[in-house]
Write a protein that holds these residues in place. Structure first.
Motif, PDB file in Angstrom:
ATOM      1  N   ARG A  89       0.816  -1.211   0.000  1.00 10.17           N
ATOM      2  CA  ARG A  89       0.000   0.000   0.000  1.00 10.17           C
ATOM      3  C   ARG A  89       0.852   1.265   0.000  1.00 10.17           C
ATOM      4  O   ARG A  89       0.615   2.216   0.757  1.00 10.17           O
ATOM      5  N   ILE A  90       1.855   1.266  -0.874  1.00  7.55           N
ATOM      6  CA  ILE A  90       2.757   2.405  -1.013  1.00  7.55           C
ATOM      7  C   ILE A  90       2.379   3.181  -2.271  1.00  7.55           C
ATOM      8  O   ILE A  90       2.206   2.600  -3.347  1.00  7.55           O
ATOM      9  N   GLN A  91       2.231   4.495  -2.146  1.00  9.82           N
ATOM     10  CA  GLN A  91       1.997   5.324  -3.325  1.00  9.82           C
ATOM     11  C   GLN A  91       3.207   5.223  -4.247  1.00  9.82           C
ATOM     12  O   GLN A  91       4.358   5.348  -3.794  1.00  9.82           O
ATOM     13  N   HIS A  92       2.964   5.021  -5.526  1.00 13.82           N
ATOM     14  CA  HIS A  92       4.091   4.763  -6.410  1.00 13.82           C
ATOM     15  C   HIS A  92       3.788   5.184  -7.842  1.00 13.82           C
ATOM     16  O   HIS A  92       2.631   5.398  -8.213  1.00 13.82           O
ATOM     17  N   GLU A  93       4.841   5.272  -8.616  1.00 11.78           N
ATOM     18  CA  GLU A  93       4.735   5.499 -10.053  1.00 11.78           C
ATOM     19  C   GLU A  93       5.957   4.890 -10.717  1.00 11.78           C
ATOM     20  O   GLU A  93       6.961   4.579 -10.056  1.00 11.78           O
ATOM     21  N   VAL A  94       5.882   4.721 -12.031  1.00  9.83           N
ATOM     22  CA  VAL A  94       7.002   4.187 -12.803  1.00  9.83           C
ATOM     23  C   VAL A  94       7.440   5.231 -13.828  1.00  9.83           C
ATOM     24  O   VAL A  94       6.608   5.803 -14.532  1.00  9.83           O
ATOM     25  N   ILE A  95       8.740   5.497 -13.877  1.00 10.23           N
ATOM     26  CA  ILE A  95       9.318   6.383 -14.882  1.00 10.23           C
ATOM     27  C   ILE A  95      10.156   5.508 -15.809  1.00 10.23           C
ATOM     28  O   ILE A  95      11.141   4.912 -15.383  1.00 10.23           O
ATOM     29  N   LYS A  96       9.746   5.429 -17.054  1.00 14.13           N
ATOM     30  CA  LYS A  96      10.429   4.565 -18.011  1.00 14.13           C
ATOM     31  C   LYS A  96      11.040   5.402 -19.117  1.00 14.13           C
ATOM     32  O   LYS A  96      10.395   6.281 -19.674  1.00 14.13           O
ATOM     33  N   GLU A  97      12.312   5.131 -19.425  1.00 14.37           N
ATOM     34  CA  GLU A  97      13.024   5.858 -20.471  1.00 14.37           C
ATOM     35  C   GLU A  97      13.803   4.873 -21.331  1.00 14.37           C
ATOM     36  O   GLU A  97      14.080   3.749 -20.911  1.00 14.37           O
ATOM     37  N   ARG A  98      14.176   5.303 -22.538  1.00 16.50           N
ATOM     38  CA  ARG A  98      15.095   4.557 -23.395  1.00 16.50           C
ATOM     39  C   ARG A  98      16.253   5.483 -23.724  1.00 16.50           C
ATOM     40  O   ARG A  98      16.034   6.593 -24.219  1.00 16.50           O
ATOM     41  N   GLU A  99      17.476   5.042 -23.434  1.00 18.32           N
ATOM     42  CA  GLU A  99      18.623   5.933 -23.604  1.00 18.32           C
ATOM     43  C   GLU A  99      19.882   5.115 -23.846  1.00 18.32           C
ATOM     44  O   GLU A  99      19.972   3.951 -23.450  1.00 18.32           O
ATOM     45  N   LEU A 100      20.871   5.739 -24.480  1.00 22.69           N
ATOM     46  CA  LEU A 100      22.167   5.106 -24.659  1.00 22.69           C
ATOM     47  C   LEU A 100      22.809   4.850 -23.300  1.00 22.69           C
ATOM     48  O   LEU A 100      22.660   5.653 -22.364  1.00 22.69           O
ATOM     49  N   ALA A 101      23.537   3.750 -23.194  1.00 21.69           N
ATOM     50  CA  ALA A 101      24.111   3.353 -21.907  1.00 21.69           C
ATOM     51  C   ALA A 101      24.935   4.469 -21.270  1.00 21.69           C
ATOM     52  O   ALA A 101      24.832   4.737 -20.067  1.00 21.69           O
ATOM     53  N   GLY A 102      25.745   5.146 -22.077  1.00 17.77           N
ATOM     54  CA  GLY A 102      26.597   6.193 -21.535  1.00 17.77           C
ATOM     55  C   GLY A 102      25.855   7.419 -21.046  1.00 17.77           C
ATOM     56  O   GLY A 102      26.407   8.217 -20.276  1.00 17.77           O
ATOM     57  N   ARG A 103      24.607   7.577 -21.469  1.00 16.54           N
ATOM     58  CA  ARG A 103      23.804   8.733 -21.075  1.00 16.54           C
ATOM     59  C   ARG A 103      22.899   8.461 -19.882  1.00 16.54           C
ATOM     60  O   ARG A 103      22.354   9.383 -19.282  1.00 16.54           O
ATOM     61  N   ILE A 104      22.745   7.194 -19.507  1.00 18.26           N
ATOM     62  CA  ILE A 104      21.788   6.845 -18.453  1.00 18.26           C
ATOM     63  C   ILE A 104      22.139   7.478 -17.103  1.00 18.26           C
ATOM     64  O   ILE A 104      21.246   8.004 -16.423  1.00 18.26           O
ATOM     65  N   PRO A 105      23.404   7.471 -16.640  1.00 15.12           N
ATOM     66  CA  PRO A 105      23.703   8.104 -15.347  1.00 15.12           C
ATOM     67  C   PRO A 105      23.327   9.588 -15.301  1.00 15.12           C
ATOM     68  O   PRO A 105      22.750  10.055 -14.312  1.00 15.12           O
TER      69      PRO A 105
END
Length: 281
Positions: A89-105
């Motif tokens: 019962r935790i308020q939550h959301e999902v953030i989904k992205e597609r990105e080059l590995a070197g750009r993810i951090p």
């Protein structure tokens, strides 16, 4: 500061984050009574144009298979996260992205700037993972709670917390950022390593005790003779002896070739982490 919105970073490639890490993130959000967002990036792989390379080993096909692997891992992580959040019962959301590995951090750090706390899984003996972690610590401007992949929060509560204190700016920032969590703990142990380095201040190190007490923290200050050990070694031994559930410390760094790098002690803690560690810079 009140922690109202945390972000749990889940890695889909090359190895997906563990179920233990997701469970730990959900449990911590429950303890803090805060909302938690799962940031789940899919990895894009850019294939340089080369007729010869593709004709010999089908680089494009291999890249497509690896990206599909990341996509499937991300879907699995999202489902597991949502199921656990709903069960608790935790308020939550999902953030989904597609990105080059070197750009993810860098992308992770951008999202982190509008969150109160970042929950970041860390794999030991993984140099790339450690470099990514440094990028997020230095660029997010937010406290980062590092979770060892296979030993995140073995307990359902945070009863015993250690705080590394040396009167530095980074240590003060870490204490302030961790205050909502410190108040939840049954006992907070402040660790001051004596004879390890000179304190360039006029205040007494034990004055951190009354400060935390005024903030409703049950605190005990330990002034420990380092006896030739580094602060990292002192903290590791203390964490074991006092069965710490969490360690709080400042993230020290220096500039090299215009990049921000963790200092030796901080990087050493990252490489041999045995308990979840909150770092602030």
């Amino acid at each position: 500061m009140i922690i109202q919105d945390a972000m749990l970073v889940l890695k889909s490639y090359p190895t997906p984050s563990s179920e233990e890490v997701i469970t730990s993130g959900i449990q911590l959000a429950g303890s803090l009574n805060c909302r938690v967002s799962a940031f789940v990036p899919e990895t894009l792989i850019q294939v340089p144009g080369s007729f010869l390379g593709n004709s010999l080993i089908n680089i494009s096909g291999i890249a497509a298979l690896e990206m599909d692997k990341s996509k499937r891992n991300a879907a699995m992580l999202i489902k597991l996260f949502r199921d656990l959040a709903e069960q608790n019962r935790i308020q939550h959301e999902v953030i989904k992205e597609r990105e080059l590995a070197g750009r993810i951090p860098a992308l992770t750090a951008e999202y982190a700037r509008l969150k109160d706390l970042i929950l970041l899984p860390v794999s030991q003996n993984d140099l790339i993972d450690q470099w990514d972690t440094e990028t997020i610590i230095f660029n997010s401007a937010r406290p980062v709670l590092l979770l060892p992949e296979r030993n995140a929060f073995p307990n359902t509560s945070i009863d015993s917390i250690g705080v590394a204190w040396d009167y530095s700016r980074a240590a003060a920032r870490a204490v302030a950022d961790a205050m909502p969590i410190l108040r939840l703990s049954k006992k907070v142990h402040v660790v001051v390593a004596l004879n390890e380095k000179d304190f360039d201040v006029t205040r007494k190190t034990h004055q951190i005790g009354p400060y935390l007490t005024r903030h409703q923290v049950n605190v005990e200050v330990h002034e420990i003779d380092s006896a030739g050990q580094s602060i990292g070694e002192v903290l590791k031994d203390f964490a074991i002896d006092h069965r710490l559930d969490l360690l709080v410390m400042g993230a020290y760094g220096h500039s090299r070739l215009q990049e921000r790098l963790l200092g030796g002690v901080t990087r050493g803690m990252l490489e041999s982490m045995t308990v979840p560690t909150l770092m602030s810079h």
